[in-house]
Design a protein around this motif. Structure first.
Motif, PDB file in Angstrom:
ATOM      1  N   GLY A  87      20.140  13.520  27.151  1.00 57.84           N
ATOM      2  CA  GLY A  87      19.521  14.737  26.598  1.00 57.84           C
ATOM      3  C   GLY A  87      20.426  15.495  25.642  1.00 57.84           C
TER       4      GLY A  87
ATOM      5  N   ARG B 132       7.753  21.475  32.264  1.00 56.88           N
ATOM      6  CA  ARG B 132       8.704  20.379  32.015  1.00 56.88           C
ATOM      7  C   ARG B 132       9.479  20.706  30.737  1.00 56.88           C
ATOM      8  NH1 ARG B 132       4.548  15.717  31.760  1.00 56.88           N
ATOM      9  NH2 ARG B 132       3.514  17.436  30.664  1.00 56.88           N
TER      10      ARG B 132
ATOM     11  N   ARG C  17      10.289  21.453  21.272  1.00 61.17           N
ATOM     12  CA  ARG C  17       9.066  21.651  22.049  1.00 61.17           C
ATOM     13  C   ARG C  17       8.048  22.428  21.226  1.00 61.17           C
ATOM     14  NH1 ARG C  17       7.641  23.061  28.132  1.00 61.17           N
ATOM     15  NH2 ARG C  17       6.128  24.731  27.872  1.00 61.17           N
TER      16      ARG C  17
ATOM     17  N   GLN D 285      12.243  18.200  27.623  1.00 60.25           N
ATOM     18  CA  GLN D 285      11.843  16.788  27.722  1.00 60.25           C
ATOM     19  C   GLN D 285      12.624  15.988  26.691  1.00 60.25           C
ATOM     20  OE1 GLN D 285       8.101  15.379  28.624  1.00 60.25           O
ATOM     21  NE2 GLN D 285       7.175  17.392  28.898  1.00 60.25           N
ATOM     22  N   PRO D 286      13.196  14.845  27.126  1.00 64.00           N
ATOM     23  CA  PRO D 286      14.055  14.081  26.217  1.00 64.00           C
ATOM     24  C   PRO D 286      13.390  13.783  24.866  1.00 64.00           C
ATOM     25  CG  PRO D 286      14.200  13.207  28.428  1.00 64.00           C
ATOM     26  CD  PRO D 286      13.137  14.273  28.464  1.00 64.00           C
ATOM     27  N   HIS D 287      12.081  13.514  24.873  1.00 61.63           N
ATOM     28  CA  HIS D 287      11.411  13.229  23.611  1.00 61.63           C
ATOM     29  C   HIS D 287      11.462  14.442  22.681  1.00 61.63           C
ATOM     30  CE1 HIS D 287       8.132  12.776  20.715  1.00 61.63           C
ATOM     31  NE2 HIS D 287       8.331  11.469  20.838  1.00 61.63           N
ATOM     32  N   ASP D 288      11.170  15.628  23.217  1.00 60.59           N
ATOM     33  CA  ASP D 288      11.229  16.855  22.407  1.00 60.59           C
ATOM     34  C   ASP D 288      12.647  17.090  21.896  1.00 60.59           C
ATOM     35  OD1 ASP D 288       8.563  17.377  22.971  1.00 60.59           O
ATOM     36  OD2 ASP D 288       9.029  18.679  24.672  1.00 60.59           O
TER      37      ASP D 288
ATOM     38  N   SER E 154      15.620  27.189  26.088  1.00 63.29           N
ATOM     39  CA  SER E 154      14.504  26.245  26.043  1.00 63.29           C
ATOM     40  C   SER E 154      13.495  26.559  27.135  1.00 63.29           C
ATOM     41  CB  SER E 154      15.019  24.810  26.205  1.00 63.29           C
ATOM     42  OG  SER E 154      15.668  24.676  27.458  1.00 63.29           O
ATOM     43  N   GLU E 155      13.980  27.082  28.265  1.00 64.43           N
ATOM     44  CA  GLU E 155      13.067  27.513  29.316  1.00 64.43           C
ATOM     45  C   GLU E 155      12.813  29.020  29.244  1.00 64.43           C
ATOM     46  OE1 GLU E 155      14.161  26.585  33.342  1.00 64.43           O
ATOM     47  OE2 GLU E 155      12.516  27.812  34.152  1.00 64.43           O
TER      48      GLU E 155
ATOM     49  N   ARG F  97       3.213  25.784  25.323  1.00 65.29           N
ATOM     50  CA  ARG F  97       2.654  24.487  25.721  1.00 65.29           C
ATOM     51  C   ARG F  97       2.037  24.646  27.104  1.00 65.29           C
ATOM     52  NH1 ARG F  97       6.099  18.997  25.572  1.00 65.29           N
ATOM     53  NH2 ARG F  97       6.221  19.571  23.362  1.00 65.29           N
TER      54      ARG F  97
ATOM     55  N   GLU G 124      15.649  23.313  21.781  1.00 64.67           N
ATOM     56  CA  GLU G 124      15.911  21.994  22.367  1.00 64.67           C
ATOM     57  C   GLU G 124      17.042  21.287  21.630  1.00 64.67           C
ATOM     58  OE1 GLU G 124      12.842  23.171  21.655  1.00 64.67           O
ATOM     59  OE2 GLU G 124      12.295  23.604  23.746  1.00 64.67           O
TER      60      GLU G 124
ATOM     61  N   ASP H  46       3.268  24.587  30.942  1.00 65.56           N
ATOM     62  CA  ASP H  46       3.897  23.298  31.245  1.00 65.56           C
ATOM     63  C   ASP H  46       5.377  23.556  31.493  1.00 65.56           C
ATOM     64  OD1 ASP H  46       5.162  20.819  31.138  1.00 65.56           O
ATOM     65  OD2 ASP H  46       3.754  20.024  29.660  1.00 65.56           O
TER      66      ASP H  46
END
Ligand code: C2O
Ligand code: CU
Length: 491
Positions: free
Chosen positions: A374, A194, A206, A197-200, A150-151, A184, A478, A192
């Motif tokens: 998460g 971050r 993402r 992110q829990p929302h993603d 993810s990163e 992003r 994610e 970006d």
């Protein structure tokens, strides 16, 4: 066709910039990435260095993005070898963090698969690892980091791996490779950082606000009428699914995930690729000299945008003749239905789903707590990940969801019991897609990743001929790190 709008992605993601649209109108040909040193016959040797790099995603004159790269650019070097050769990769980690390299789609020995904690220890900063394996299959593959993808994949740790057919394929004038990715970027143009992110994690993954082809803002591709182009497509995005539509052209699908299919027009004229997936197309240049045609991504219908343009030179090459080059099948063992081991795998979780609780580290945990940690995704009721996303990192080995005796045929029913799309990827094997969405699939293509629509079910079959512990996971990175992974053991 009316001009399409740039991708606007859900939630807090800024829309694709005006700048991207303007720059995309500029001149210049799209290059397929460069090849590495020539083969010495039996073995192709390559050095691959993971290192930080400044990448001019948006072109010269725009501030570069601080990325992580293989060899100083994103995507990394295109590794090219011939079917039947051996590939030896001397990998060096010059990143400030541990990493590994996974060879997506290849049927290789388990110890070379690049999954930290499962097939090898992470390669520490300053460390090295020697990947070496034979290449039984020709096709379009790719390689990427498999540690906290993810990163690491988002920062740029990915590249194309092309295996040329043992017998050269006649009939193409040219080959192009488009590795599609999205990024992003923050309002100041920096990446970006971050991640996860829990929302993603609990939604679609993402999604970026800048789409690149081969690591740059897409430039028009210059064609000559009559050319027969082998177009290799790779989706290297963390989460973005693309559906490419070629105005004025009718490309044929020649291969999926590297494996040849009977050449056919894609359903509804759209080439749909989830993260991790590839397609080889025959793009016959049937456009008019001097004209331009858009290639759009129409996956999100209300956020469709033009990915790039095909720009025809004034001079035609020849009259289009509809000839179709033939690709030879790869030597993948054929599964047999009789006596096959059948197993149903249910993918659960995410927002708006039906998952009430799942097992995390041996404990039954309510969904809301999973979402907060998460890890809102599960396979067969088990959350498959520590929060930082690689097997074994938290000190617990993952128990396999299924153990298969070597050589046995396996039929997996993949049941998506969620409201989200999931490209489900199996390591170390290719599988035939037998059924999807309640229908038999006519072509039964060989794939390594199958894109499941919300609430959709698919049946795949393969011979479990490759011993070891193999990952099966969603390639929305994610989702993968949010628990949607498991291990298939071939004993
Ligand atoms: Cu392309 Cu498990 O990965
Ligand atoms: Cu998913």
């Amino acid at each position: 066709m009316p001009p399409r709008q740039p991708p606007s992605t859900p939630a807090a993601v800024p829309a694709l910039s005006r700048r991207q649209l303007l720059a995309a109108g500029g001149a210049g040909a799209l290059l397929s990435a460069c090849a590495l040193p020539a083969s010495d016959g039996r073995t192709q040797r390559v050095q691959l260095v993971a290192q930080p790099a400044e990448v001019a995603l948006r072109g010269a004159g725009q501030p570069p993005v601080q990325a992580w790269s293989y060899g100083g650019d994103v995507p990394g070097p295109t590794i090219r070898a011939r079917q039947g050769q051996r590939l030896e990769v001397e990998f060096v980690n010059r990143l400030p963090v541990p990493t590994t390299v996974h060879w997506h789609g290849l049927r290789l020995p388990n110890a070379m698969d690049g999954v930290p904690g499962l097939t090898q220890p992470p390669v520490e900063p300053g460390g090295r690892f020697r990947y070496a394996f034979d290449l039984p299959d020709a096709g379009t593959f790719w390689y990427h980091s498999h540690l906290r993808g993810s990163e690491q994949v988002e920062r740029g740790l990915h590249g194309v791996l092309l295996v040329d057919e043992a017998q050269p394929v006649a009939g193409f004038d040219r080959e192009l490779t488009w590795l599609v990715d999205d990024w992003r970027l923050a309002p100041d143009g920096a990446l970006d950082t971050r991640f996860l992110q829990p929302h993603d994690v609990a939604h679609a993954g993402r999604l970026g606000n800048l789409v690149t082809v081969n690591g740059r803002l897409p430039q028009p591709v210059v064609l000559r009428r009559g050319e027969r182009i082998r177009l290799r497509l790779v989706n290297a995005a963390n989460a973005r699914i693309v559906a490419l539509q070629f105005d004025g052209h009718r490309p044929l699908v020649l291969a999926l995930d590297g494996h040849p299919v009977v050449p056919h027009e894609p359903p509804r004229g759209r080439v749909v690729l989830g993260p991790g997936m590839r397609a080889d197309l025959l793009l016959e240049a049937v456009g008019e000299p001097g004209r331009r045609y858009a290639v759009g991504d129409v996956f999100f219908p209300r956020a469709a945008y033009d990915l790039l343009e095909l720009a025809y030179a004034a001079e035609p090459l020849r009259a289009p003749d509809g000839r179709v080059p033939v690709l030879a099948a790869n030597p993948v063992p054929e599964p047999v239905a009789e006596g096959a081991l059948r197993h149903v795998l249910t993918f659960e979780g995410g927002m708006m789903g039906a998952l009430h609780s799942a097992t995390l580290d041996g404990r039954q945990v309510p969904f809301m707590e999973l979402a907060r940690r998460g890890t809102p995704w599960a396979i067969d009721g088990v959350v498959g990940a520590a929060h930082d996303g690689h097997a074994g990192h938290a000190g617990h080995a993952m128990a396999p969801f299924l153990t298969v005796p070597r050589g046995r045929s396996v039929e997996l029913v993949l049941r998506n019991d969620t409201r989200w799309f999931h490209p489900i990827h199996l390591h170390g094997h290719a599988f035939r897609l037998l059924r999807q969405g309640g229908r038999d699939v006519a072509q039964r293509p060989w794939l390594d990743t199958v894109l499941l629509a919300p609430q959709e079910e698919a049946t795949v079959a393969f011979v479990a001929d490759n011993p070891g512990d193999w990952m099966l996971h969603c390639h929305v990175l994610e989702h993968h790190e949010g628990g949607m992974m498991g291990v298939l053991r071939v004993a």
